[in-house]
Design a protein around this motif. Structure first.
Motif, PDB file in Angstrom:
ATOM      1  N   GLU A 107       0.828  -1.209   0.000  1.00 50.55           N
ATOM      2  CA  GLU A 107       0.000   0.000   0.000  1.00 50.55           C
ATOM      3  C   GLU A 107       0.861   1.257   0.000  1.00 50.55           C
ATOM      4  O   GLU A 107       0.515   2.263  -0.609  1.00 50.55           O
ATOM      5  N   GLY A 108       1.996   1.181   0.689  1.00 51.98           N
ATOM      6  CA  GLY A 108       2.874   2.343   0.764  1.00 51.98           C
ATOM      7  C   GLY A 108       3.530   2.694  -0.558  1.00 51.98           C
ATOM      8  O   GLY A 108       3.760   3.864  -0.853  1.00 51.98           O
ATOM      9  N   TRP A 109       3.842   1.682  -1.371  1.00 59.31           N
ATOM     10  CA  TRP A 109       4.509   1.935  -2.649  1.00 59.31           C
ATOM     11  C   TRP A 109       3.657   2.763  -3.593  1.00 59.31           C
ATOM     12  O   TRP A 109       4.159   3.333  -4.553  1.00 59.31           O
ATOM     13  N   ARG A 110       2.387   2.828  -3.338  1.00 58.27           N
ATOM     14  CA  ARG A 110       1.506   3.628  -4.200  1.00 58.27           C
ATOM     15  C   ARG A 110       1.747   5.122  -4.011  1.00 58.27           C
ATOM     16  O   ARG A 110       1.407   5.913  -4.872  1.00 58.27           O
ATOM     17  N   GLN A 111       2.300   5.488  -2.879  1.00 60.55           N
ATOM     18  CA  GLN A 111       2.557   6.897  -2.593  1.00 60.55           C
ATOM     19  C   GLN A 111       4.008   7.218  -2.961  1.00 60.55           C
ATOM     20  O   GLN A 111       4.930   6.575  -2.469  1.00 60.55           O
ATOM     21  N   ARG A 158       5.968   9.599  -2.052  1.00 62.70           N
ATOM     22  CA  ARG A 158       6.794   9.979  -0.896  1.00 62.70           C
ATOM     23  C   ARG A 158       7.356   8.747  -0.208  1.00 62.70           C
ATOM     24  O   ARG A 158       8.520   8.695   0.164  1.00 62.70           O
ATOM     25  N   PHE A 159       6.516   7.757  -0.025  1.00 65.24           N
ATOM     26  CA  PHE A 159       6.941   6.520   0.642  1.00 65.24           C
ATOM     27  C   PHE A 159       7.992   5.800  -0.189  1.00 65.24           C
ATOM     28  O   PHE A 159       9.014   5.353   0.339  1.00 65.24           O
ATOM     29  N   ALA A 160       7.740   5.682  -1.483  1.00 67.91           N
ATOM     30  CA  ALA A 160       8.677   4.968  -2.363  1.00 67.91           C
ATOM     31  C   ALA A 160      10.037   5.657  -2.380  1.00 67.91           C
ATOM     32  O   ALA A 160      11.076   4.997  -2.296  1.00 67.91           O
ATOM     33  N   VAL A 161      10.060   6.975  -2.461  1.00 58.26           N
ATOM     34  CA  VAL A 161      11.321   7.711  -2.480  1.00 58.26           C
ATOM     35  C   VAL A 161      12.019   7.581  -1.131  1.00 58.26           C
ATOM     36  O   VAL A 161      13.243   7.410  -1.069  1.00 58.26           O
ATOM     37  N   SER A 162      11.263   7.620  -0.045  1.00 57.10           N
ATOM     38  CA  SER A 162      11.855   7.478   1.292  1.00 57.10           C
ATOM     39  C   SER A 162      12.505   6.105   1.461  1.00 57.10           C
ATOM     40  O   SER A 162      13.632   5.998   1.965  1.00 57.10           O
ATOM     41  N   LEU A 204      19.431   3.118  -0.133  1.00 54.97           N
ATOM     42  CA  LEU A 204      20.659   3.656  -0.712  1.00 54.97           C
ATOM     43  C   LEU A 204      21.665   4.038   0.374  1.00 54.97           C
ATOM     44  O   LEU A 204      22.850   3.686   0.294  1.00 54.97           O
ATOM     45  N   VAL A 205      21.199   4.739   1.410  1.00 55.91           N
ATOM     46  CA  VAL A 205      22.101   5.140   2.503  1.00 55.91           C
ATOM     47  C   VAL A 205      22.639   3.915   3.227  1.00 55.91           C
ATOM     48  O   VAL A 205      23.830   3.847   3.564  1.00 55.91           O
TER      49      VAL A 205
END
Length: 101
Positions: free
Chosen positions: A43-47, A49-53, A59-60
């Motif tokens: 459900e989060g991947w749809r947003q 902001r969540f995907a980029v976070s 990455l970090v």
């Protein structure tokens, strides 16, 4: 096909039993933590902001893991170079190294 009708009769409580079995399966599936986590992520991947976070955190984390790994490798290499240098300038060090097991 349009005129076909089922020839068997279903028990009176057939539909209730089906819905009861579906409800039990849903409860069991939702009770498992990995299913809840997978659903939350899906459900989060749809947003955006969540995907980029999440991508940023991954990455970090990867960069930090690579940095730690390179520090370990670099430390080993410096130790090897230090030992090699000490052996090259001290003639007695070679003899001592041969005496040690």
């Amino acid at each position: 096909m349009k005129t076909w009708q089922p020839s068997t009769e279903l028990p009176r409580d057939f539909q209730a039993e089906v819905w009861d079995r579906i409800a039990v399966r849903e409860e069991n599936r939702q009770a498992q933590w990995w299913n809840r986590a997978a659903l939350w992520l899906a459900e989060g991947w749809r947003q955006p902001r969540f995907a980029v976070s999440v991508a940023g955190v991954v990455l970090v984390t990867a960069l930090l893991a690579g940095q730690i790994q390179s520090q370990v490798a670099s430390s080993r290499e410096w130790d090897r170079l230090g030992t090699s240098y000490a052996l090259s300038i001290d003639p007695y060090a070679k003899a001592q190294m041969k005496l040690r097991p």
